[in-house]
Design an enzyme around this catalytic site. Structure first.
Site, PDB file in Angstrom:
ATOM      1  N   GLY A  44      13.057 -38.184 -54.338  1.00 62.36           N
ATOM      2  CA  GLY A  44      12.763 -38.062 -52.906  1.00 62.36           C
ATOM      3  C   GLY A  44      11.292 -38.273 -52.644  1.00 62.36           C
ATOM      4  O   GLY A  44      10.670 -37.539 -51.881  1.00 62.36           O
ATOM      5  N   SER A  97       9.476 -40.867 -51.270  1.00 62.58           N
ATOM      6  CA  SER A  97       8.921 -41.813 -50.299  1.00 62.58           C
ATOM      7  C   SER A  97       8.326 -41.161 -49.061  1.00 62.58           C
ATOM      8  O   SER A  97       7.618 -41.803 -48.296  1.00 62.58           O
ATOM      9  CB  SER A  97       9.989 -42.828 -49.877  1.00 62.58           C
ATOM     10  OG  SER A  97      11.050 -42.177 -49.196  1.00 62.58           O
ATOM     11  N   ARG A  98       8.620 -39.869 -48.838  1.00 65.36           N
ATOM     12  CA  ARG A  98       8.123 -39.226 -47.612  1.00 65.36           C
ATOM     13  C   ARG A  98       7.938 -37.736 -47.844  1.00 65.36           C
ATOM     14  O   ARG A  98       8.353 -37.170 -48.844  1.00 65.36           O
ATOM     15  CB  ARG A  98       9.093 -39.453 -46.454  1.00 65.36           C
ATOM     16  CG  ARG A  98      10.474 -38.859 -46.675  1.00 65.36           C
ATOM     17  CD  ARG A  98      11.479 -39.347 -45.646  1.00 65.36           C
ATOM     18  NE  ARG A  98      12.811 -38.804 -45.865  1.00 65.36           N
ATOM     19  CZ  ARG A  98      13.322 -37.744 -45.241  1.00 65.36           C
ATOM     20  NH1 ARG A  98      12.585 -37.098 -44.350  1.00 65.36           N
ATOM     21  NH2 ARG A  98      14.539 -37.326 -45.493  1.00 65.36           N
ATOM     22  N   ALA A 118      23.215 -22.563 -48.899  1.00 65.55           N
ATOM     23  CA  ALA A 118      23.968 -22.379 -50.138  1.00 65.55           C
ATOM     24  C   ALA A 118      23.496 -23.339 -51.224  1.00 65.55           C
ATOM     25  O   ALA A 118      23.371 -22.965 -52.398  1.00 65.55           O
ATOM     26  CB  ALA A 118      25.456 -22.569 -49.869  1.00 65.55           C
ATOM     27  N   SER A 172      14.071 -23.683 -51.004  1.00 64.76           N
ATOM     28  CA  SER A 172      13.695 -23.388 -49.623  1.00 64.76           C
ATOM     29  C   SER A 172      13.778 -21.882 -49.418  1.00 64.76           C
ATOM     30  O   SER A 172      14.570 -21.201 -50.087  1.00 64.76           O
ATOM     31  CB  SER A 172      14.658 -24.071 -48.644  1.00 64.76           C
ATOM     32  OG  SER A 172      14.530 -23.547 -47.333  1.00 64.76           O
ATOM     33  N   VAL A 199      20.368 -40.089 -56.157  1.00 64.80           N
ATOM     34  CA  VAL A 199      20.143 -39.155 -57.261  1.00 64.80           C
ATOM     35  C   VAL A 199      21.441 -38.565 -57.801  1.00 64.80           C
ATOM     36  O   VAL A 199      21.497 -38.115 -58.953  1.00 64.80           O
ATOM     37  CB  VAL A 199      19.188 -38.000 -56.871  1.00 64.80           C
ATOM     38  CG1 VAL A 199      17.768 -38.511 -56.702  1.00 64.80           C
ATOM     39  CG2 VAL A 199      19.685 -37.262 -55.629  1.00 64.80           C
ATOM     40  N   TYR A 213      23.347 -25.935 -46.211  1.00 64.86           N
ATOM     41  CA  TYR A 213      21.982 -26.151 -46.698  1.00 64.86           C
ATOM     42  C   TYR A 213      21.497 -24.925 -47.471  1.00 64.86           C
ATOM     43  O   TYR A 213      20.978 -25.039 -48.586  1.00 64.86           O
ATOM     44  CB  TYR A 213      21.049 -26.443 -45.524  1.00 64.86           C
ATOM     45  CG  TYR A 213      19.597 -26.602 -45.920  1.00 64.86           C
ATOM     46  CD1 TYR A 213      19.164 -27.762 -46.556  1.00 64.86           C
ATOM     47  CD2 TYR A 213      18.667 -25.601 -45.648  1.00 64.86           C
ATOM     48  CE1 TYR A 213      17.829 -27.906 -46.920  1.00 64.86           C
ATOM     49  CE2 TYR A 213      17.338 -25.746 -46.010  1.00 64.86           C
ATOM     50  CZ  TYR A 213      16.922 -26.895 -46.649  1.00 64.86           C
ATOM     51  OH  TYR A 213      15.604 -27.046 -47.023  1.00 64.86           O
ATOM     52  N   ILE A 229       7.710 -26.060 -43.146  1.00 68.79           N
ATOM     53  CA  ILE A 229       6.758 -27.114 -43.476  1.00 68.79           C
ATOM     54  C   ILE A 229       6.885 -28.243 -42.459  1.00 68.79           C
ATOM     55  O   ILE A 229       7.993 -28.656 -42.095  1.00 68.79           O
ATOM     56  CB  ILE A 229       7.020 -27.673 -44.899  1.00 68.79           C
ATOM     57  CG1 ILE A 229       7.063 -26.534 -45.929  1.00 68.79           C
ATOM     58  CG2 ILE A 229       5.947 -28.698 -45.267  1.00 68.79           C
ATOM     59  CD1 ILE A 229       5.797 -25.729 -46.048  1.00 68.79           C
TER      60      ILE A 229
END
Length: 237
Positions: A8, A10-11, A147, A132, A55, A145, A178
């Site tokens: 992940g 690229s950003r 979980a 997170s 991935v 998300y 963030i």
């Protein structure tokens, strides 16, 4: 100089990690799925090598492994690839659920398992996983998300115990709120409300997370493993 693989990349947090490891003289490889324009630009900026991959695809990761092995293998893995989605639990479809877990946790398994052999052989290595704060506390309307990010924490703690005898540390960074594309759907009012609950009184920056990742990848963190490091400005629910 170490060889670093960032998923992940690229950003957001991943791109900042690419920049930071590159600036410190490491050879960086990063994976991306959709943002080819950003990936090309970041590669030109940093000299890092980019690879387009899902991935969660064993075939994609096997092919990339063969390419990276020719360039010296990997010493540090940063499992950053992740997606999020805000939905009421009853509206989450099976496809929503499966894709969330494919990217956020299966991808971590696929990438780590494929590149782990070199680290075990060398008896050294660093694995840093991005979870997170919602994986620790849970978030309303983000059950899938939350979980998946809780699973990242369990993955980290268990793998850390298994790999410690091989000289490999496994740690987890748990970001708070963030300022990245992942939170771009929030309205100005929602953003203000979030920030009002953060003791440091600002949203976090991708650089705040990248700095923590850099530390965990360093020799200075050699006695830290199985840890979940909160980077949240004091924001605790």
């Amino acid at each position: 100089m170490k060889n670093v693989l960032i998923t992940g990349g690229s950003r957001g947090i991943g791109a900042e990690c690419v920049r930071m490891f590159s600036e410190h003289g490491h050879k960086v490889f990063f994976l991306y799925k959709n943002n080819s324009e950003k990936a090309v630009k970041l590669s030109a900026e940093t000299g890092a090598l980019s690879f387009c991959a899902d991935v969660a695809s064993v075939n994609d990761i096997d092919n990339i492994y063969e390419e990276i092995e020719k360039l010296g293998g990997i010493d540090i893995i940063v499992n950053n690839a992740g997606i999020s989605q805000i939905k009421m639990f009853c509206d989450i479809t099976e496809d929503d659920w499966d894709r969330m877990f494919d990217v956020n946790i299966k991808g971590m398994y696929v990438v780590t398992r494929r590149f782990l052999g070199d680290m075990v052989h060398k008896k050294c290595g660093r694995i840093i996983n991005i979870s997170s704060m919602w994986g620790e506390t849970g978030a309303s309307c983000e059950v899938h998300y939350s979980a998946s990010k809780a699973a990242v924490i369990g993955f980290t703690k268990a793998l850390a115990k298994e790999l410690a005898p091989s000289g490999i540390t496994v740690n987890c960074v748990s970001p708070g709120f963030i300022d990245t594309d992942m939170n771009s759907e929030l309205s100005g009012e929602e953003l203000t409300e979030f920030i009002s609950d953060i003791p440091i009184a600002r949203a976090g920056d991708a650089k705040d997370i990248a700095e923590t990742v850099m530390f965990l990848a360093s020799e200075a963190a050699g006695y830290i493993t199985g840890a979940v490091i909160p980077v949240n400005g004091g924001f605790v629910i």
